[in-house]
Scaffold this active site. Structure first.
Site, PDB file in Angstrom:
ATOM      1  N   ARG A  33       0.797  -1.226   0.000  1.00 60.20           N
ATOM      2  CA  ARG A  33       0.000   0.000   0.000  1.00 60.20           C
ATOM      3  C   ARG A  33       0.834   1.283   0.000  1.00 60.20           C
ATOM      4  O   ARG A  33       0.437   2.296   0.581  1.00 60.20           O
ATOM      5  CB  ARG A  33      -0.986   0.016   1.179  1.00 60.20           C
ATOM      6  CG  ARG A  33      -2.020  -1.103   1.121  1.00 60.20           C
ATOM      7  CD  ARG A  33      -2.915  -0.987  -0.117  1.00 60.20           C
ATOM      8  NE  ARG A  33      -3.806  -2.140  -0.220  1.00 60.20           N
ATOM      9  CZ  ARG A  33      -3.551  -3.232  -0.936  1.00 60.20           C
ATOM     10  NH1 ARG A  33      -2.420  -3.329  -1.626  1.00 60.20           N
ATOM     11  NH2 ARG A  33      -4.422  -4.215  -0.991  1.00 60.20           N
ATOM     12  N   SER A  90     -11.250   1.082   2.262  1.00 61.79           N
ATOM     13  CA  SER A  90     -10.566   0.507   3.427  1.00 61.79           C
ATOM     14  C   SER A  90      -9.852   1.605   4.211  1.00 61.79           C
ATOM     15  O   SER A  90      -9.043   2.342   3.661  1.00 61.79           O
ATOM     16  CB  SER A  90      -9.556  -0.547   2.981  1.00 61.79           C
ATOM     17  OG  SER A  90     -10.209  -1.647   2.398  1.00 61.79           O
ATOM     18  N   GLU A 121      -4.797   3.774   6.032  1.00 62.84           N
ATOM     19  CA  GLU A 121      -4.647   3.601   4.589  1.00 62.84           C
ATOM     20  C   GLU A 121      -5.234   4.813   3.873  1.00 62.84           C
ATOM     21  O   GLU A 121      -4.720   5.267   2.860  1.00 62.84           O
ATOM     22  CB  GLU A 121      -5.338   2.328   4.122  1.00 62.84           C
ATOM     23  CG  GLU A 121      -5.165   2.036   2.653  1.00 62.84           C
ATOM     24  CD  GLU A 121      -5.680   0.667   2.249  1.00 62.84           C
ATOM     25  OE1 GLU A 121      -6.191   0.539   1.124  1.00 62.84           O
ATOM     26  OE2 GLU A 121      -5.576  -0.290   3.047  1.00 62.84           O
TER      27      GLU A 121
END
Length: 307
Positions: free
Chosen positions: A179, A228, A298
């Protein structure tokens, strides 16, 4: 809250600028959460050369942030000092395919890249169908879903540095990790080239349908959300930790932890940026107390709090 209008000075310093400059433009309407204050300046470049010209001539002390469709973003209520750059689909959203290669502008929706690949019989990019963002964000965050990640298919990306210089980055140059990528955060990605594998179009479509079905049954995709919220810790799932900490359905003001998927925060209708960020921090605290594991955001958070 409003910021000093610096657009006349910028226009005077950049007589050849072709893109659009707007002062104190609301960012709430440009994000999926629908929260946040204004950008001091919102710039929409006409094309890559216009973006390079703008960055080259922009005063170095001004902060710069780039946004796509705002699907993974919390803008704080005081807004964003400096310049927010938004790449418009008209100039940066084209996609094309040839052989096993797909080329996409940074403003192209991830979903559109998957569709372009499928139409050309190129497999391996079905995971993009389940990511509600743009390719620029996918490059910056090594976006992934359903077992695939951007790093798996990227050949190279192009971008513009803070000084207006154009750069090309190979897959290795991107320094992808989970990520995230290791490219200088000031670089604004403008396009990318991906390689898949030639495959049966019906099989590709079937896989994309599976991805969509998973999203519709497991995620609150019809809510005002940002996808998310937290990265999955190594060997664990963020949503399981959040659920175990008793946070399913937890509320702060107009923000709520989704009942459907605990790693999604939603704006129930009247949330502020402060509500959503405070809820996220409350979840982090409770998970840390419950499991000893620290969750990491995130979702990107930008701007200043409302004074």
């Amino acid at each position: 809250m409003t910021h000093p209008d610096i657009t006349p000075d910028l226009k005077a310093a950049m007589p050849l600028l072709r893109g659009r400059l707007l002062a104190n433009q609301s960012l709430a309407e440009l994000t999926w959460f629908r929260v946040g204050g204004p950008a001091q300046v919102l710039f929409t470049p006409a094309d890559e050369d216009d973006l390079a010209y703008f960055l080259k001539n922009l005063p170095k002390e001004l902060p710069v942030y780039v946004i796509g469709v705002g699907s993974n973003l919390i803008v704080r209520d005081g807004g964003m000092p400096g310049v927010v750059i938004r790449l418009a689909p008209r100039a940066f959203g084209e996609t094309s395919a040839s052989g096993d290669i797909v080329i996409a502008g940074a403003a192209a929706l991830d979903k559109r890249v998957a569709e372009t690949a499928a139409a050309a019989g190129i497999g391996g990019m079905e995971f993009f169908f389940g990511i509600p963002g743009t390719i620029g964000g996918a490059l910056r965050m090594n976006a992934g879903a359903n077992g695939g990640e951007t790093k798996d298919v990227l050949v190279e990306a192009t971008g513009i540095g803070r000084d207006g210089t154009k750069h090309t980055f190979t897959n290795v140059d991107m320094k992808f990790v989970y990520r995230n990528s290791g490219v200088d955060p000031s670089v604004i990605f403008t396009a990318a080239r991906f390689r898949g594998t030639i495959a049966d179009p019906d099989a590709i479509r079937a896989r994309m349908n599976e991805v969509q079905a998973h999203r519709e049954t497991a995620q609150p995709i019809r809510e005002k959300t940002g996808g998310s919220t937290f990265k999955n810790p190594p060997g664990n799932s963020a949503w399981k930790l959040i659920d175990a900490a008793g946070c399913r359905g937890l509320k702060v003001g107009g923000a709520q932890v989704s009942e459907m998927h605990c790693n999604f925060l939603i704006n129930t209708g009247n949330a502020t940026g402060h509500d959503i960020e405070t809820l996220g921090e409350t979840v982090r605290e409770r998970v840390k107390a419950s499991s000893g594991i620290e969750l990491h955001w995130e979702i990107k958070r930008i701007g200043i709090g409302k004074s």
